[in-house]
Design a protein around this motif. Structure first.
Motif, short mmCIF file in Angstrom:
data_model
loop_
_atom_site.label_atom_id
_atom_site.label_comp_id
_atom_site.label_asym_id
_atom_site.label_seq_id
_atom_site.Cartn_x
_atom_site.Cartn_y
_atom_site.Cartn_z
N VAL A 360 0.87 -1.18 0.00
CA VAL A 360 0.00 0.00 0.00
C VAL A 360 0.90 1.23 0.00
O VAL A 360 1.72 1.41 0.89
CB VAL A 360 -0.94 0.02 1.23
CG1 VAL A 360 -1.81 1.27 1.22
CG2 VAL A 360 -1.78 -1.24 1.25
N ARG A 361 0.77 2.00 -1.07
CA ARG A 361 1.62 3.18 -1.16
C ARG A 361 1.01 4.35 -0.40
O ARG A 361 -0.21 4.48 -0.33
CB ARG A 361 1.79 3.58 -2.63
CG ARG A 361 2.76 2.69 -3.38
CD ARG A 361 3.07 3.26 -4.72
NE ARG A 361 1.86 3.45 -5.52
CZ ARG A 361 1.88 3.62 -6.83
NH1 ARG A 361 3.02 3.64 -7.48
NH2 ARG A 361 0.76 3.79 -7.48
N GLU A 362 1.88 5.15 0.10
CA GLU A 362 1.42 6.39 0.75
C GLU A 362 0.73 7.25 -0.30
O GLU A 362 1.15 7.29 -1.45
CB GLU A 362 2.64 7.16 1.29
CG GLU A 362 3.33 6.49 2.44
CD GLU A 362 2.64 6.79 3.76
OE1 GLU A 362 1.95 7.82 3.85
OE2 GLU A 362 2.77 5.95 4.69
N TYR A 363 -0.31 7.92 0.12
CA TYR A 363 -1.06 8.78 -0.78
C TYR A 363 -0.18 9.95 -1.26
O TYR A 363 -0.22 10.37 -2.41
CB TYR A 363 -2.28 9.29 -0.04
CG TYR A 363 -3.23 10.13 -0.84
CD1 TYR A 363 -3.53 9.83 -2.18
CD2 TYR A 363 -3.87 11.23 -0.26
CE1 TYR A 363 -4.43 10.60 -2.88
CE2 TYR A 363 -4.76 12.00 -0.97
CZ TYR A 363 -5.04 11.69 -2.29
OH TYR A 363 -5.92 12.44 -2.99
N PHE A 364 0.69 10.38 -0.33
CA PHE A 364 1.58 11.47 -0.70
C PHE A 364 2.99 10.95 -0.88
O PHE A 364 3.55 10.30 0.00
CB PHE A 364 1.54 12.57 0.38
CG PHE A 364 2.31 13.79 -0.04
CD1 PHE A 364 1.81 14.64 -1.04
CD2 PHE A 364 3.53 14.08 0.55
CE1 PHE A 364 2.52 15.76 -1.43
CE2 PHE A 364 4.25 15.21 0.15
CZ PHE A 364 3.74 16.05 -0.85
N ASP A 365 3.56 11.16 -2.06
CA ASP A 365 4.91 10.72 -2.38
C ASP A 365 5.88 11.81 -1.89
O ASP A 365 5.99 12.88 -2.49
CB ASP A 365 5.01 10.51 -3.90
CG ASP A 365 6.39 10.04 -4.34
OD1 ASP A 365 7.37 10.25 -3.59
OD2 ASP A 365 6.48 9.47 -5.45
N ARG A 366 6.58 11.46 -0.78
CA ARG A 366 7.44 12.48 -0.17
C ARG A 366 8.64 12.80 -1.04
O ARG A 366 9.07 13.95 -1.11
CB ARG A 366 7.92 12.00 1.20
CG ARG A 366 6.85 12.09 2.25
CD ARG A 366 7.26 11.35 3.53
NE ARG A 366 6.09 10.73 4.14
CZ ARG A 366 5.21 11.42 4.87
NH1 ARG A 366 5.37 12.71 5.10
NH2 ARG A 366 4.16 10.82 5.38
N VAL A 367 9.20 11.77 -1.70
CA VAL A 367 10.41 11.99 -2.50
C VAL A 367 10.14 13.00 -3.62
O VAL A 367 10.87 13.96 -3.82
CB VAL A 367 10.92 10.66 -3.11
CG1 VAL A 367 12.14 10.90 -4.00
CG2 VAL A 367 11.25 9.67 -2.00
N ASN A 368 9.00 12.75 -4.32
CA ASN A 368 8.72 13.62 -5.46
C ASN A 368 7.78 14.78 -5.11
O ASN A 368 7.40 15.56 -5.98
CB ASN A 368 8.12 12.81 -6.60
CG ASN A 368 9.12 11.79 -7.12
OD1 ASN A 368 10.24 12.15 -7.47
ND2 ASN A 368 8.74 10.52 -7.10
N GLN A 369 7.42 14.81 -3.82
CA GLN A 369 6.56 15.90 -3.34
C GLN A 369 5.29 16.02 -4.18
O GLN A 369 4.91 17.07 -4.69
CB GLN A 369 7.34 17.24 -3.35
CG GLN A 369 8.39 17.32 -2.26
CD GLN A 369 7.75 17.37 -0.87
OE1 GLN A 369 6.99 18.29 -0.53
NE2 GLN A 369 8.02 16.36 -0.05
N THR A 370 4.63 14.84 -4.37
CA THR A 370 3.39 14.87 -5.16
C THR A 370 2.39 13.83 -4.65
O THR A 370 2.80 12.87 -3.97
CB THR A 370 3.68 14.65 -6.66
OG1 THR A 370 2.46 14.80 -7.37
CG2 THR A 370 4.24 13.27 -6.94
N TYR A 371 1.12 14.02 -4.96
CA TYR A 371 0.11 13.04 -4.61
C TYR A 371 0.08 11.93 -5.67
O TYR A 371 0.20 12.22 -6.86
CB TYR A 371 -1.27 13.69 -4.50
CG TYR A 371 -1.37 14.59 -3.30
CD1 TYR A 371 -1.62 14.03 -2.04
CD2 TYR A 371 -1.19 15.96 -3.41
CE1 TYR A 371 -1.68 14.85 -0.92
CE2 TYR A 371 -1.25 16.77 -2.30
CZ TYR A 371 -1.50 16.21 -1.05
OH TYR A 371 -1.55 17.01 0.06
N VAL A 372 -0.05 10.68 -5.25
CA VAL A 372 -0.12 9.59 -6.23
C VAL A 372 -1.56 9.09 -6.35
O VAL A 372 -2.29 9.03 -5.37
CB VAL A 372 0.83 8.41 -5.88
CG1 VAL A 372 2.26 8.79 -6.10
CG2 VAL A 372 0.59 7.92 -4.46
#
Ligand code: SF4
Ligand code: SF4
Lengths: 376, 314
Positions: A360-372
């Motif tokens: 389950v991926r995080e809703y917010f992608d911290r590395v790319n600073q974007t919502y997935v």
């Protein structure tokens, strides 16, 4: 006409020849619930076997939408018209098969479709059984509005109508694996088989003037491999193997397990009497009456069993083995979290996890600073 | 649909409907079995003679070349025809539902080395293409392969010990010879073929895209030399193409009728070919198919054995 035993009808029936079951009978399981009608199977078959001239219209494998799709047009409607109303009594077929109802001048009650019927392979595709009003929600099983996909090949029937009808015995059933073939040397293009086959799976070649049909990819079968339509299936809905004769059950044989132990896979229009060897897991969301008409009285058990797959690690594991190897799985077992397939010598062919790992991926992608977004 | 303005000929036997034909046949077969005779051929012959109505078909002697590729030749048309009553084949399944060619007019000639049959029947549709649910017209003659066993050879395409020699003319083969090999493109002029294998590679390689052709099925071959196929049979369902193809012929369709010539050497090459000698009286049988009525294979009209006097060489 001799009496033979048809286990799908649970009674003896009349047939052109004596009962002669092959040493092994090829059989398939198709899980209709997983089919996405991508037609990869159709193209795999076509590009392997029927890319010649005179074969343009031939789809030894086709996938049609039920209830409004069919290839050739109306084949099943016509079959039901010929067979009359369903006549099952306590699991036994009380009506007449296409052999038993044949008029005196015929061997099989059939009919011949003209080219018009062979010209619309995608008729009715994706058409639902009703009209969706604005605001319609499809939220219960079976759905009020439904359609489903039916992948079809020759059933390599135990009692082939095509074989019975040929006055030249140009069609034969191989004793070693039950594959039904048209002898391309002996056929004289009378199209008696095309008239007789309830499933309309023999096809006349106008350029060679003889009839052709699905050959079950026998060169692959002879090497222990599953046919092209099975191994190419994107939805992993298919499994090919060998079914034990009536009265014998090998619960480790994947086909026996699903057909005879779990009774979750059923023959298509078994009332034809040919004992077809493609076994379908019925589409659970479709109308029950329609499914009973298609697959006979076993539908309710099959659907209920299938809906409980989650609670049945054996069955779940076996489903995971579909599409996992090109080789024919003769035996299977589920050990702990793994499902394992074996060949006829007991050698392991493949093992797969019963439950695939999921992340389950995080809703917010911290590395790319974007919502997935979840796109599946 | 075939029609015959001449009406039932009755020269061979009076009954014309399928039902009567079949009942009579079975009755005779039963009677013959009781009397200890064998073979349907004998039955047909005996019954015909008893009625006294049948005149033998005379195969006339004519020196020189026979008009084997000219069914309209005056050599044929000036000759009076022998009328053969046809019966619907209803002994072995499947049958045609009805008799559509009740009469076949037969003329025969030989020149000492070749024997030719001129066959004429009414058929107002010319069905020369074989396609999906579509069948072609045809006609055939049958002789016992072995003259010595003729009396025991069944008209129902022979038996294991009594093979028959069959020569079948097909409208489809005639059409291939007259105006080129027919393909699906001729049946469906608007069909879309991106490219045919034989346009891309030598025929020998292209053949593998045509299974029947590749394995040598005679119906799939494209290098026809004759519209007539020579075959051997030892009973229903056993028809097999002869290795030695020597027969010739020609069919033309005009004025709502077919006129077809089938010719073969009187001493053909290869096993199981009828050898015909001048001066003999031989049994001959016929079959006709109306493709427009979906007739093919066992769905046909057939005739009981007809005695044929082969004139001595003058
Ligand atoms: S499905 Fe049709 S073609 Fe295939 S074996 Fe059965 S009767 Fe024959
Ligand atoms: S490849 Fe599989 S999923 Fe795709 S249409 Fe065929 S059976 Fe259905």
């Amino acid at each position: 006409m001799p009496d033979v035993f048809n286990w799908q009808l649970d009674r003896p029936m009349k047939y052109q020849y004596e009962e002669a079951r092959p040493q092994k009978q090829i059989a398939w399981i198709f899980d209709t619930n997983k089919c996405i009608a991508c037609q990869t199977c159709t193209i795999a078959c076509k590009s392997t076997w029927t890319s010649g001239s005179g074969q343009e219209y031939m789809l030894w494998n086709n996938v049609e939408t039920k209830p409004f799709g069919f290839f050739p047009t109306g084949w099943d409607v016509k079959l039901l018209e010929i067979m009359g109303p369903d006549a099952w009594k306590d699991g036994k077929f009380a009506g007449q098969t296409v052999f038993e109802s044949a008029p005196a001048a015929e061997r099989v009650k059939g009919h011949l479709f003209d080219a018009d019927h062979w010209s619309h392979p995608n008729l009715g595709e994706d058409e639902p059984a009703g009209e969706a009003a604005r605001g319609t929600h499809i939220d219960k099983l079976p759905h009020d509005m439904w359609f489903s996909y039916l992948a079809r090949i020759c059933n390599h029937c135990t009692y082939p109508a095509c074989l019975a009808a040929c006055p030249r015995q140009a069609i034969y059933k191989r004793p070693e694996d039950g594959i039904v073939l048209v002898d391309q040397e002996r056929c004289r293009g009378y199209q008696e088989c095309a008239s007789a086959c309830p499933y309309k799976k023999t096809m006349y070649n106008e350029d060679t003037r003889v009839t052709e049909k699905c050959i079950a990819c026998y060169p692959k079968i002879e090497q222990g491999l599953q046919p092209q339509c099975v191994t190419s299936c994107i939805g992993r809905i298919r499994l090919a193997g060998f079914i034990s004769p009536p009265g014998k059950i090998d619960p480790k044989n994947p086909i026996d397990y699903l057909v005879k132990v779990k009774k979750v896979a059923l023959p298509l229009y078994p009332q034809s009497g040919t004992e077809p060897n493609v076994y379908y897991i019925p589409p659970v969301h479709s109308k029950r009456e329609y499914l009973r008409q298609m697959f006979g009285p076993g539908v309710d058990v099959a659907v209920d069993t299938y809906l409980k797959t989650k609670e049945d690690p054996q069955m779940l594991g076996l489903f995971m083995l579909f599409g996992s190897t090109e080789r024919i799985i003769r035996q299977f077992e589920v050990k702990g979290s793994m499902a394992i397939g074996y060949d006829e010598t007991g050698k392991e062919l493949v093992s797969v996890p019963v439950t695939e790992p999921s992340v389950v991926r995080e809703y917010f992608d911290r590395v790319n600073q974007t919502y997935v977004h979840n796109i599946t | 649909m075939a029609t015959d303005s001449d009406g039932p000929a009755g020269t061979q036997q009076s009954e014309t409907t399928a039902e009567v034909g079949r009942r009579q046949f079975l009755k005779r077969a039963g009677a013959a079995a009781a009397a200890g005779t064998v073979g349907a051929g004998v039955i047909g012959y005996a019954a015909t003679n008893k009625r006294g109505a049948a005149k033998s078909l005379v195969c006339g002697y004519r020196a020189g070349d026979l008009p084997v590729v000219d069914p309209a030749s005056a050599v044929w048309t000036r000759r009076s025809a022998f009328k053969v009553t046809m019966l619907v084949q209803n002994i072995a399944t499947p049958h045609a539902p009805a008799l559509v060619v009740p009469t076949l007019k037969v003329r025969a000639l030989h020149n000492g080395t070749q024997i030719a049959f001129h066959l004429e029947w009414a058929d107002n549709s010319k069905d020369e293409l074989s396609g999906l649910a579509r069948f072609n017209d045809a006609v055939a003659v049958q002789l016992a392969a072995d003259f010595a066993k003729e009396a025991a050879t069944g008209v129902t395409m022979g038996a294991v010990d009594n093979p028959v020699h069959i020569l079948q003319w097909k409208a489809s083969w005639q059409s291939d010879l007259d105006s080129g090999q027919k393909t699906s493109k001729d049946i469906w002029p608007n069909i879309y073929n991106d490219v045919r294998p034989e346009q891309l590679m030598p025929v020998d390689q292209a053949k593998s895209w045509y299974p029947g052709w590749a394995v040598g099925n005679p119906l799939s071959q494209r290098d026809k030399k004759s519209p007539v196929e020579e075959m051997v049979a030892v009973g229903f369902g056993t028809l097999t193409t002869h290795k030695e193809q020597e027969a010739v012929g020609k069919g033309i369709h005009d004025r709502n009728r077919w006129r077809v010539v089938i010719a073969m050497p009187m001493k053909g090459n290869g096993a199981n070919k009828a050898q015909v000698t001048p001066g003999q009286t031989r049994q001959i049988a016929f079959a006709v198919w109306d493709g427009g009525e979906d007739q093919r294979g066992s769905r046909k009209q057939y005739a009981l054995w007809v005695p044929m006097e082969v004139e001595a060489v003058a």
